[in-house]
Motif scaffolding. Structure first.
Motif, PDB file in Angstrom:
ATOM      1  N   LYS A 150     -16.950 123.804  18.020  1.00 32.03           N
ATOM      2  CA  LYS A 150     -17.967 122.772  17.838  1.00 32.03           C
ATOM      3  C   LYS A 150     -19.244 123.374  17.288  1.00 32.03           C
ATOM      4  O   LYS A 150     -19.201 124.079  16.294  1.00 32.03           O
ATOM      5  N   TYR A 151     -20.411 123.086  17.916  1.00 33.75           N
ATOM      6  CA  TYR A 151     -21.699 123.648  17.519  1.00 33.75           C
ATOM      7  C   TYR A 151     -21.640 125.159  17.637  1.00 33.75           C
ATOM      8  O   TYR A 151     -20.829 125.729  18.323  1.00 33.75           O
ATOM      9  N   SER A 193     -33.675 122.979  25.706  1.00 35.06           N
ATOM     10  CA  SER A 193     -33.394 122.284  24.448  1.00 35.06           C
ATOM     11  C   SER A 193     -34.623 121.587  23.884  1.00 35.06           C
ATOM     12  O   SER A 193     -35.338 120.874  24.596  1.00 35.06           O
ATOM     13  N   TYR A 201     -28.162 127.033  16.238  1.00 30.17           N
ATOM     14  CA  TYR A 201     -27.932 125.754  16.916  1.00 30.17           C
ATOM     15  C   TYR A 201     -29.256 124.985  17.081  1.00 30.17           C
ATOM     16  O   TYR A 201     -30.205 125.477  17.683  1.00 30.17           O
ATOM     17  N   TYR A 230     -18.464 127.480  24.419  1.00 32.19           N
ATOM     18  CA  TYR A 230     -18.758 128.228  23.185  1.00 32.19           C
ATOM     19  C   TYR A 230     -17.459 128.871  22.725  1.00 32.19           C
ATOM     20  O   TYR A 230     -17.060 129.925  23.195  1.00 32.19           O
ATOM     21  N   PRO A 285     -29.828 118.131  19.293  1.00 29.09           N
ATOM     22  CA  PRO A 285     -30.179 116.779  18.836  1.00 29.09           C
ATOM     23  C   PRO A 285     -31.032 116.026  19.846  1.00 29.09           C
ATOM     24  O   PRO A 285     -31.254 114.833  19.685  1.00 29.09           O
ATOM     25  N   TYR A 286     -31.489 116.689  20.876  1.00 33.07           N
ATOM     26  CA  TYR A 286     -32.263 115.981  21.906  1.00 33.07           C
ATOM     27  C   TYR A 286     -33.214 116.948  22.603  1.00 33.07           C
ATOM     28  O   TYR A 286     -33.018 118.167  22.548  1.00 33.07           O
ATOM     29  N   ILE A 307     -29.980 124.868  29.044  1.00 38.23           N
ATOM     30  CA  ILE A 307     -28.615 125.324  28.745  1.00 38.23           C
ATOM     31  C   ILE A 307     -28.105 126.138  29.925  1.00 38.23           C
ATOM     32  O   ILE A 307     -28.675 127.171  30.276  1.00 38.23           O
TER      33      ILE A 307
END
Lengths: 476, 475
Positions: A323-324, A81, A97, A319, A100-101, A202
């Motif tokens: 959501k995302y 990420s 995607y 998944y 955020p971090y 991930i």
């Protein structure tokens, strides 16, 4: 001097002495990536961000500051990420995607001053051994464009092999660093499980996943490993790393290196020759070779596919289109939303593993598959550790063959066999490195050195001895 | 005769400052999706960091309920798809929970009853779905809130027993300080497993009614399910093993999913959380942190404070009430007066209709002020009640409110004497009658003075003035 020819250590020295600036090094890397676009090494190249980071690195250096990787261009596998930069796992599901971090390793790279040039292509969700399962298309080997670079960290291995960047991060669940390193002719280190924080990686199979490095030399691997290793509060399974040394010891005199009889059965001719040459080279440098036995060796692949698929089925359940990530269109209810999204956005290999995983965990089959595999896992770990008791390291080929041609592998079960030497190492959690040792029919062959837990310095030292024997060009 | 057999699974939210696996606030309410982060929203790549306090709280609850604490405990993934579960698994404990065994003891209809516990494990709560106008939205605020699940053995046989069990369990949990156990806010929820069988016969097929969140709903759903299963069996039918819901508004239960549709949770060990181990010293330390429980308090109230046993039971049923009593007494108030005032006045306001939760909207210093104002004669009994209602749920100062509401009674003897004298001169015949020995007129004079003084004359002073009048007359 072509700055892209430099190894990590050489580039760092050139940066420190002012022979080259971070902006120059980064621009050179970006140019080469652009020229090699057809290799398809990257899912995302972040040129603007990289040049900005390089500019800041030069400013820092001008102020007298430094860092272990200050101004060094690096590539990061696209399942790690990066805040603000899309992280796709080479899957349609995550094609847009943006995390955020930052993963802990990315934070550490940035703190050390590294310049992230892009996110490398890979097998979808790291499931595959050829980099052909990517939703963004296959990667073409820098050695031979008709061949695969290996996988799943193929993009990271290939970008280092192509001389685009001196180093890259990958992840290794069953060989995904070491096997492509072997196919591409670079050094690929899978550290001890827990030595490097997985926070932000991930997840594919959480009990096997490990972030590691691609470099051109063993010294570089150790330099990069030192930056990323260590305890992280965000990853409860991570370990404190205490035995950091400053320099690798490439002297193998008095060292005992074990070879299991099971390792050399059914070995491909060309790979077998290179492996024997590596063993001879170590002997010639004063190492003792010891024969050991790992009877559970043949069971490792089955154990791996049960455990890794079970964990993957669970890890990838998130998944779902809610959501995302992507959401399929035209659903009537929540069940159809799940089904359509998962049908559309997962590739075949990922679906295959999810199905295997759910099957082995389902009631009535759990004991026969998951539980049994967990028990054999303990047995395999015990055998490798027992073998290592009387040795400093074990040595075997990294992969049974050289890189196959793109599209040549159609039977998934046969593809799985390419990981036969690497998979047991993840099952045991031990560290291992693949070091290039010459070629067979012009294609690189890697040798795998497996060490005791947290003895990264030890196995890289032996790797360094092989580098010396190979005389720098890997053709001893 | 058919006899019901009942076991419960009780979920209780722990009141840790932060969630089970991340630093988000563990707080009820809040705008949707404001108490969440990448970890509790299940973002790819995130990992859990176990909240040690939650583990301690679960162990503390277990110790208070007489459980054995497993020295080695681990976490497992319970996999299922639901939009309120962002990771698509619930992190729970499958085969090695923190606590095993234990029991809850209580009385039903004067008989002692003991319900054995099977286990207590720690897990995370899910989010909430909000259905609105054909759309469904998810609120992840509750995701990752630490929960303990308390599983009983099938030791109960009536709705009454189940409610008594829950009442006692709720009380113990509140005493340990690990939870607010507010059923209205969903911090205590109960699943009821129920089957019917002839006395002495093996247990029948059970059904599970999920997510009951009031004692009333538990009682009604148990009664409903006993009736339903009895009817099925007596008409020669077979009870299906199924999961059911109970609609408390309609008073009707209905089947949710059958055994065939039951989830296969595909449990397996959670690879991202290290197992927890405890030493004897750890357990001793956690045990030493358990606050004084109900039993010792009842004993203290009857033996040391001299309260009647019934009062001691009422005052200790809820920890907050008992704490309030202790704190007010510690501030110098008389134990008997305080306990009477709490039982008659405070509990009347604290127990709202249709809820088992006691909500104390007054703190100890202000309650102590009201009680001491009453004791000093600054306000009378009626004014004390009015004043309590007036400051309830506010942070107003009782003295200030009493002034504003004109509740303070006059202790100014001079002023009262002036009114008193006026009353005497207005009622000469009654004075004569009173002085000739008709003491019944005392009340009449007190009333007259109170009326003339607008209800604020301290009756004690009026009585003293009357005494003095009689004394002087006799001289």
């Amino acid at each position: 001097m072509d700055v892209t020819d430099l190894s990590l250590g050489e580039l760092k020295a050139a940066l420190d002495s002012g022979k080259v600036s971070a902006v120059e090094a980064t621009q050179a890397a970006l140019n080469k990536i652009e020229r090699n676009k057809n290799l398809n090494n990257y899912v995302t190249v972040c040129g603007t961000e990289a040049l900005a980071a390089a500019f800041l690195a030069d400013e820092k250096r001008a102020k007298g500051e430094n860092g272990a990787l200050l101004g060094v261009p690096i590539a990061v596998k696209d399942n790690i990420s990066t805040e603000g930069i899309r992280t796709t796992c080479a899957s349609k599901f995550l094609k847009d995607y943006v995390p955020p971090y930052d993963a802990t390793v990315v934070k550490k790279l940035k703190d050390a001053g590294a310049v992230i040039v892009g996110k490398t292509n890979m097998d979808e969700f790291a499931m595959g051994s050829t980099d052909e399962t990517s939703a963004f298309g296959a990667v073409h080997s820098a050695v031979d464009a008709e061949r695969v670079p290996g996988g799943s960290s193929g993009g990271s291995a290939n970008t280092v092999a192509a001389g685009e960047v001196p180093c890259a991060l990958g992840s290794d669940t069953g060989g995904s660093i070491r096997q492509p390193a072997s196919y591409c002719g670079v050094v690929g280190l899978k550290p001890t499980y827990s030595a490097v924080s997985r926070y932000g990686l991930i997840a594919f199979a959480s009990s096997l996943d490990q972030i590691g490095t691609f470099t051109r030399t063993c010294d570089d691997a150790y330099a990069l490993y030192r930056v990323i290793c260590g305890k992280d509060k965000a990853d409860a399974t991570s370990s404190d790393i205490k035995n950091i040394t400053q320099e690798l010891n490439g002297d193998v005199r008095g060292k005992t290196i074990g070879i299991a009889d099971e390792f050399t059965k059914n070995l491909d001719g060309g790979v077998g020759k290179r492996f024997n040459a590596a063993v001879d080279a170590l002997k010639a440098q004063g190492a003792k070779i010891k024969s050991v036995s790992i009877k559970s060796f043949d069971t490792a692949l089955a154990v791996y596919y049960v455990i890794s698929s079970a964990e993957a089925a669970s890890n990838l359940s998130r998944y779902d289109g809610v959501k995302y990530g992507a959401r399929a269109e035209g659903y009537k209810d929540i069940a159809e939303l799940y089904t359509k999204s998962r049908t559309e956005f997962f590739g075949d290999e990922v679906k295959r593993r999810i199905m295997i995983g759910n099957y082995v965990l389902s009631s009535g089959y759990y004991d026969a598959y998951y539980l049994k595999a967990s028990r054999i896992r303990t047995l395999i770990a015990r055998e490798y550790n027992a073998a290592l008791c009387g040795c400093d390291a074990l040595i075997c080929p990294t992969a049974p063959t050289v890189a196959p041609k793109i599209g040549a592998q159609t039977d998934p079960a046969l593809t799985y066999l390419s990981d036969i030497y690497t998979v047991p190492v993840n099952i045991t959690g031990l560290p291992a490195v693949s070091v290039p040792f010459g070629t067979s029919d012009g294609l690189p062959v890697g040798v795998q050195i497996i060490g005791k837990a947290f003895d990264e310095a030890g196995i890289l030292g032996i790797g360094k001895a092989l580098e010396i024997a190979a005389g720098g060009n890997g053709n001893a | 005769m058919l006899r019901p057999t009942i076991g419960c699974e009780v979920h209780c939210e722990l009141k840790t400052a932060t969630k089970l696996f991340c630093g988000c606030k563990n707080e009820f309410g809040g705008e949707p999706n404001t108490h969440c982060c990448p970890i509790c929203s299940g973002f790819p790549g995130t990992m859990p960091a176990l909240n040690a306090k939650a583990v301690e709280y679960a162990v503390r609850a277990g110790l208070a309920l007489g459980c054995n604490i497993n020295r080695f405990s681990k976490w497992d993934r319970k996999n299922y798809f639901y939009p309120d579960l962002p990771k698509a698994w619930q992190t729970s404990q499958y085969d090695l929970p923190l606590c095993v065994g234990g029991a809850v003891e209580f009385e039903v209809n004067g008989e002692k009853k003991r319900v054995r516990l099977n286990r207590i494990h720690l897990e995370e709560d899910a989010g909430k779905l909000i259905h609105d106008g054909g759309e469904s939205c998810v609120d992840y605020n509750r995701c990752g809130v630490p929960l303990i699940e308390i599983v009983t053995e099938p030791d109960m046989h009536s709705a009454e027993e189940v409610v008594a069990f829950l009442t006692e369990l709720k009380s113990v949990l509140k005493y340990t300080g690990v939870s607010d156990v507010k059923m209205q806010e969903g911090s205590l929820r109960c699943d009821v497993n129920l089957s019917m069988a002839e006395d002495g016969a093996p247990l029948g097929t059970r059904t599970e009614t999920k997510n009951l969140n009031s004692f009333r709903a538990v009682a009604r759903s148990v009664a409903f399910e006993i009736r339903r299963q009895t009817e099925v069996l007596e008409s020669g039918g077979i009870v299906e093993q199924e999961t059911r819901r109970f609609d408390d508004n309609k008073g009707v239960g209905y089947a949710m999913r059958s055994k065939e549709d039951a989830h296969d949770y595909r449990y397996f060990p959670e690879p991202d959380i290290m197992p927890v181990t405890f030493t004897e010293a750890d357990i001793q330390r956690i045990r030493s942190e358990i606050p004084e429980l109900k039993g010792p308090r009842v004993k203290r109230y009857t033996e040391k404070l001299g309260l009647p046993p019934y009062d001691a039971q009422v005052l200790t049923a809820d920890k907050a009430v008992s704490d309030l009593l202790d704190d007010v007494i510690a501030l110098g108030c008389d134990a008997k007066k305080t306990s009477n005032f709490i039982m008659s006045e405070v509990l009347r306001l604290a127990k709202t209709d249709g809820s088992e939760d006691v909500e104390l909207l007054i703190d100890a210093p202000r309650l102590a002020e009201i009680i001491s104002m009453q004791a000093k004669g600054e306000i009378n009994n009626l004014a004390a009640k009015q004043l309590l209602s007036a400051v309830w749920g506010t942070d107003a100062s009782p003295r200030k409110r009493a002034e504003e509401l004109n509740l303070l009674q006059s202790n100014d003897e001079g002023a009262i004497k002036a009114v008193f004298d006026k009353v005497l001169s207005d009622n000469p015949s009654q004075v004569a009658d009173f002085l000739s020995g008709n003491d019944k007129l005392r009340g009449y004079f007190v009333g007259q003075v109170m009326r003339a003084a607008g209800g604020k004359a301290n009756p004690k002073i009026v009585n003293e003035l009357l005494d003095r009048l009689v004394k002087e007359h006799k001289k």
